[in-house]
Enzyme design. Sequence first.
Site, PDB file in Angstrom:
ATOM      1  N   THR A  99       0.822  -1.208   0.000  1.00 35.95           N
ATOM      2  CA  THR A  99       0.000   0.000   0.000  1.00 35.95           C
ATOM      3  C   THR A  99       0.855   1.257   0.000  1.00 35.95           C
ATOM      4  O   THR A  99       0.453   2.298  -0.510  1.00 35.95           O
ATOM      5  CB  THR A  99      -0.922  -0.023   1.236  1.00 35.95           C
TER       6      THR A  99
ATOM      7  N   TYR B  73      -8.208   0.812  -4.051  1.00 35.49           N
ATOM      8  CA  TYR B  73      -6.901   1.188  -4.598  1.00 35.49           C
ATOM      9  C   TYR B  73      -6.179  -0.077  -5.027  1.00 35.49           C
ATOM     10  O   TYR B  73      -6.587  -1.192  -4.720  1.00 35.49           O
ATOM     11  CB  TYR B  73      -6.068   1.953  -3.562  1.00 35.49           C
TER      12      TYR B  73
ATOM     13  N   THR C 240       1.567  -4.410   4.330  1.00 33.17           N
ATOM     14  CA  THR C 240       1.448  -4.751   5.759  1.00 33.17           C
ATOM     15  C   THR C 240       0.802  -6.121   5.987  1.00 33.17           C
ATOM     16  O   THR C 240       0.963  -6.697   7.058  1.00 33.17           O
ATOM     17  CB  THR C 240       0.630  -3.677   6.499  1.00 33.17           C
ATOM     18  N   ASP C 241       0.090  -6.645   4.983  1.00 28.92           N
ATOM     19  CA  ASP C 241      -0.664  -7.894   5.201  1.00 28.92           C
ATOM     20  C   ASP C 241       0.222  -9.049   5.684  1.00 28.92           C
ATOM     21  O   ASP C 241      -0.155  -9.790   6.592  1.00 28.92           O
ATOM     22  CB  ASP C 241      -1.360  -8.340   3.905  1.00 28.92           C
TER      23      ASP C 241
ATOM     24  N   LYS D  13      -0.157  -7.976  12.579  1.00 32.22           N
ATOM     25  CA  LYS D  13      -1.157  -7.046  12.044  1.00 32.22           C
ATOM     26  C   LYS D  13      -2.490  -7.416  12.681  1.00 32.22           C
ATOM     27  O   LYS D  13      -2.976  -8.524  12.524  1.00 32.22           O
ATOM     28  CB  LYS D  13      -1.239  -7.148  10.511  1.00 32.22           C
TER      29      LYS D  13
ATOM     30  N   GLU E 246      -4.392 -29.552  27.065  1.00 38.14           N
ATOM     31  CA  GLU E 246      -5.610 -30.345  26.832  1.00 38.14           C
ATOM     32  C   GLU E 246      -5.388 -31.401  25.750  1.00 38.14           C
ATOM     33  O   GLU E 246      -6.256 -32.211  25.474  1.00 38.14           O
ATOM     34  CB  GLU E 246      -6.765 -29.431  26.429  1.00 38.14           C
TER      35      GLU E 246
HETATM   36  N1  GLU Z   1      -2.875  -5.786   0.609  1.00 35.66           N
HETATM   37  C1  GLU Z   1      -1.964  -4.732   0.879  1.00 35.66           C
HETATM   38  C2  GLU Z   1      -0.573  -5.288   1.129  1.00 35.66           C
HETATM   39  O1  GLU Z   1      -0.292  -5.983   2.047  1.00 35.66           O
HETATM   40  C3  GLU Z   1      -2.570  -3.950   1.943  1.00 35.66           C
HETATM   41  C4  GLU Z   1      -1.832  -3.724   3.130  1.00 35.66           C
HETATM   42  C5  GLU Z   1      -0.806  -2.645   3.127  1.00 35.66           C
HETATM   43  O2  GLU Z   1       0.166  -2.634   2.421  1.00 35.66           O
HETATM   44  O3  GLU Z   1      -1.040  -1.814   3.972  1.00 35.66           O
HETATM   45  O4  GLU Z   1       0.259  -5.046   0.318  1.00 35.66           O
END
Ligand code: GLU
Length: 352
Positions: A36, A49, A115-116, A188, A309
């Site tokens: 992103t 986007y 971020t994913d 995340k 467990e």
């Molecule tokens: N799907 C994107 C990625 O991981 C969204 C998350 C991001 O970069 O903030 O590239």
Amino acid sequence: MTRRLRFVVLALGLVLVTAVSAAAKPRVAIVATGGTIAGAQPNTAQGGYTSGVFDIQHLIDAAPLMKDLADIKGEQLVNVGSQDMTNEIWLKLGHRVDELLKQPDVDAVVITHGTDTMEETGYFLSLTIHSDKPIVMVGSMRPATSLSADGPMNLYEAVAVATSPEAKGRGVMVVLNDQIHYAREVEKQNTTALDTFHSPNRGPAGHVSGEHVTFFAPPATIHGDQSAFLIDSLDALPKVEIVYAYANMGRDFIDYAVKNGAKGIVVAGVGDGNMTKAATDGLAEAARSGVAVVRSSRTGSGAVYRNIEVDDDKLHFVASGELNPQKSRVLLMLGLLKSNSVDALQRYFNAY
Ligand code: GLU
């Protein structure tokens, strides 16, 4: 000394001081992978986007003050949304980062990334790159074209962290939203919020405000130089799948994974790494056939310990400790390159 000679000496001194201070600036290589932070919206009012549109030069140009902190050079490795990260890209990234850090004219590496899956890539690198030079991963939650895009500030702060003298030896870190996290600890936890990253079990590694960097405790687990895994020796990773536990879970996906050649299965268990009797039977059979089985948890925090467990000793399962399912998968892939004995794998999960 004549006035002329004094002037020459002074001028030479000035040139020397300028040269020394220019040379003293840390040298940071930025490796861009997309996400992103390089994403674009068709128009700024729109939520939708596409990740990985802008290239590295665009990102560097958006944060020009970085050049006061370091000599920056950038390169584009891939340009993807991090949902499209693959083992192959991890290996390519790992080899390139390793190569850069071995160069005497590179003091630190910053990696831009979606971020994913940043936590998985970061953990993979922290286990396989043997260098005490800082590696900092950075992304953003808002695309580059959005109102108040967070990417440029995050990138500036990532470079501030990477050039901090205290960053050395801390392994791979993640910087976003003024916080520093260790790759091994970070998760995340929110789909869209700017403060999506948290280190639920051990807390953040520190904080950063502009060029001011403060670190808290050092990383607690084995990484970098101490790690048994070395990027140099890696050219492929074994197939490890994750199955998600829920009420009424059956064993179909477990059986399918085994039939399809999985060498390891991580279960994202309910609670303390639990699952239905049917799933437990499927996993026990998988373990008997030589597939490594790791119990982790879908809860998002806490640890999965052995024999609570579930009778891991009897069923030949490994307990993930603090590693969430996606990080357990990373460690299991690397561990399986060394051994598929439950004892050996459990030792990795206890220490890494
Ligand atoms: N799907 C994107 C990625 O991981 C969204 C998350 C991001 O970069 O903030 O590239």
